[in-house]
Design an enzyme around this catalytic site. Structure first.
Site, short mmCIF file in Angstrom:
data_model
loop_
_atom_site.label_atom_id
_atom_site.label_comp_id
_atom_site.label_asym_id
_atom_site.label_seq_id
_atom_site.Cartn_x
_atom_site.Cartn_y
_atom_site.Cartn_z
N LYS A 78 0.34 10.50 2.66
CA LYS A 78 -0.77 9.62 2.25
C LYS A 78 -1.63 9.34 3.49
O LYS A 78 -1.08 9.13 4.58
CB LYS A 78 -0.19 8.33 1.68
CG LYS A 78 -1.21 7.37 1.11
CD LYS A 78 -0.52 6.16 0.48
CE LYS A 78 -1.48 5.18 -0.15
NZ LYS A 78 -0.79 4.03 -0.78
N SER A 153 -1.97 3.20 -5.56
CA SER A 153 -2.97 3.83 -4.73
C SER A 153 -2.52 5.18 -4.16
O SER A 153 -3.35 5.93 -3.67
CB SER A 153 -3.33 2.91 -3.56
OG SER A 153 -2.18 2.65 -2.77
N SER A 177 2.25 0.80 -5.57
CA SER A 177 1.49 2.03 -5.32
C SER A 177 2.31 3.31 -5.13
O SER A 177 1.73 4.39 -5.05
CB SER A 177 0.60 1.84 -4.10
OG SER A 177 -0.55 1.14 -4.46
N1 GLN Z 1 -2.40 -1.75 -7.49
C1 GLN Z 1 -2.07 -2.76 -6.55
C2 GLN Z 1 -3.31 -3.21 -5.83
O1 GLN Z 1 -4.35 -2.81 -6.21
C3 GLN Z 1 -1.04 -2.27 -5.61
C4 GLN Z 1 -1.55 -1.50 -4.47
C5 GLN Z 1 -0.49 -1.03 -3.53
O2 GLN Z 1 0.71 -1.11 -3.82
N2 GLN Z 1 -0.93 -0.57 -2.38
O3 GLN Z 1 -3.28 -3.98 -4.92
#
Ligand code: GLN
Length: 500
Positions: A78, A153, A177
């Site tokens: 990532k 994400s 994420s």
């Molecule tokens: N979807 C969540 C957010 O928008 C989690 C994001 C994450 O785990 N980085 O914050």
């Protein structure tokens, strides 16, 4: 024999060890697949020459006696992990062209284990989002369906593994994420307990919640990747002395708590069916005992998370000003500092990132701090305590349930409605708030052909039970189909829109 891109890391490692395959051959095969499907939008950066050089070095090391489960195996990264030989942008325009002078500890440990860093994957900007449509560059696809997002994400990493571009990937999980894109793309996603894997060199979103973890084709591969990264790091004072896990014995009769709130309102019927069938399977095949539990504070999770995470993000993101990191525009007029900040941060952060900086700054500001931030911290403690108490009270080994309330999110569905996107995190967030470990294991496909994951949750120190249950579930479930090549080709050909 299955094509190389359908093999998991353990199988590939066996072929490498038996000299039936070289890492250069493997990487060449996967790079050709990446070139076949550029439209999936998986990579923000892919340095073919570097990958082949690293693969040749791994082959050379093997020829002189080196061994190991990750030696010569590609791992897609990532783009939130700093890599000293490659750009790192966290999916943001504000870091375009940034080349960090050092490797994240997780990256360094994987290199030490002989793994090949296989490109930097697409993501929601600064890991904020659940759809990958918040990428500052281009959206990423879900290889199962051209109409659906890969989740976020860590969507690029999930898509890379699901579409067979890389056998292993790393993601990060602040509120879901790793697990949510894992569930939506049909790959295993493991968020380790807080403090077990170093955050050094991981561009911070919300430091008290962020954790790095594996995204893989199998639970066994997730264990191997986790074991390569786990442990105390002097460069991250929140890390603990955690030893790698031995391969867990299949434990029969585990006690699994099923929170009734996780199966309540808002859960898509197709998801509920798959979760129910999976739990039945665990009972039949492993003698698991299901215990209905209640976690009444689940209803506060989303609010608490979006106060704490945004507060931490507003502070963490203050450093991005195009003076200290990133590439300044070639032609800059004369600015005073205030105008510079307004102009650069205003232009280069996407809408979602700016929204969160504003929320986070608001909840920390004097007059609102007690009402929002402090209160959220107190409720966070209640949420964590509730999970631990329920486990102790019912003598549970694990908590299990769905990962995402929906099997699929269509492109565009959340763009106009951020709250809808936030609500999608309701089943994953409490695990981060409690600092626990959580894993999504592919459980089945909906009638529409979209994958659904089953979530296993364990407090720190109980990872052995988590991996034991997940391995047994995977075996009882049997092999799942690969995403149809026609769907991958359709994704490759499709135009998708960004949030900005
Ligand atoms: N979807 C969540 C957010 O928008 C989690 C994001 C994450 O785990 N980085 O914050």
């Amino acid at each position: 024999m299955k094509p190389l891109h359908h093999l998991n890391a353990a199988e590939l490692s066996g072929l490498l060890a038996d000299r039936k395959l070289s890492s250069v051959e493997l990487c060449t095969h996967l790079l050709a697949r990446c070139d076949q499907y550029p439209g999936l939008g998986v990579f923000l950066h892919l340095d073919r020459a570097q990958i082949l050089r690293d693969a040749a070095a791994a082959d050379q090391a093997r020829a002189t006696g080196a061994t190991g489960p990750l030696l010569g195996i590609p791992v897609a990264m990532k783009d939130i992990f700093t890599t000293k030989d490659q750009p790192t942008t966290a999916g943001s325009k504000i870091l375009q062209g940034f080349r960090p002078p050092f490797d994240a500890t997780a990256v360094q440990k994987l290199r030490d284990a002989g793994a090949i860093i296989f490109g930097k994957t697409n993501m929601d900007e600064f890991a904020m989002g659940s759809t990958n449509e918040n990428s500052g560059y281009f959206p990423c696809a879900n290889p199962w369906s051209p109409d659906h997002v890969p989740g976020g994400s860590s969507g690029g990493s999930a898509c890379a593994v699901a579409a067979g571009l890389a056998p292993l990937a790393l993601g990060t999980d602040t509120g879901g994420s790793i697990r949510q894109p894992g569930s939506l793309c049909g790959v295993v996603g493991f968020k380790p307990a807080y403090g077990t894997v170093s955050r050094y060199g991981l561009i911070a979103f919300a430091s008290s919640l962020d954790q790095a973890g594996p995204m893989t084709r199998t639970v066994g591969d997730a264990l191997a990747l986790y074991n390569a990264m786990v442990g105390r790091d002097p460069k991250d004072s929140t890390t603990l002395d955690t030893a790698p896990l031995a391969p867990p014995a299949p434990r029969k009769g585990l006690r699994l708590g099923v929170p009734k709130e996780w199966l309540g309102e808002g859960l898509e019927p197709a998801v509920r069916d798959i979760i129910q069938r999976s739990l039945d399977l665990l009972v039949r095949q492993t003698g698991a005992q299901l215990v209905e539990i209640s976690l009444p504070s689940v209803k506060y999770c989303v609010s608490v998370y979006y106060i704490i995470a945004t507060a931490e993000a507003s502070s963490n993101l203050a450093r991005f000003d195009l003076l200290r990191y990133g590439k300044r525009p070639a032609e800059v007029g004369s600015y005073n500092l205030k105008d510079w900040y307004e102009e650069m941060r205003g232009q280069l952060f996407g809408d979602e990132v700016r929204r969160r900086i504003m929320i986070g700054t608001h909840v920390l500001s004097s007059g609102y701090y007690d009402a929002y931030y402090l209160k959220a911290q107190k409720v966070r403690r209640l949420i964590a305590d509730e999970l631990h108490h329920a486990m102790a009270q019912h003598n549970l080994d694990l908590v299990v349930g769905p990962v995402s309330p929906n099997a699929g999110i269509r492109f565009g569905e959340c763009l106009a409605d951020p709250l809808k996107m936030y609500l999608n995190d309701i089943l994953t967030i409490s695990v981060n708030l409690a600092g626990a470990a959580g894993m999504s294991v592919p459980a089945g496909l909906t009638p529409e052909g979209l994958p659904v994951g089953l979530q296993f949750v364990a407090p720190r120190g109980k990872e052995d039970a988590l991996f034991s249950a997940a391995l047994q579930f995977e075996e009882a479930r049997g092999p799942l189909p690969e995403p149809p090549e026609a769907a991958i080709a359709a994704c490759n050909a499709k135009e998708r829109g960004l949030a900005r």
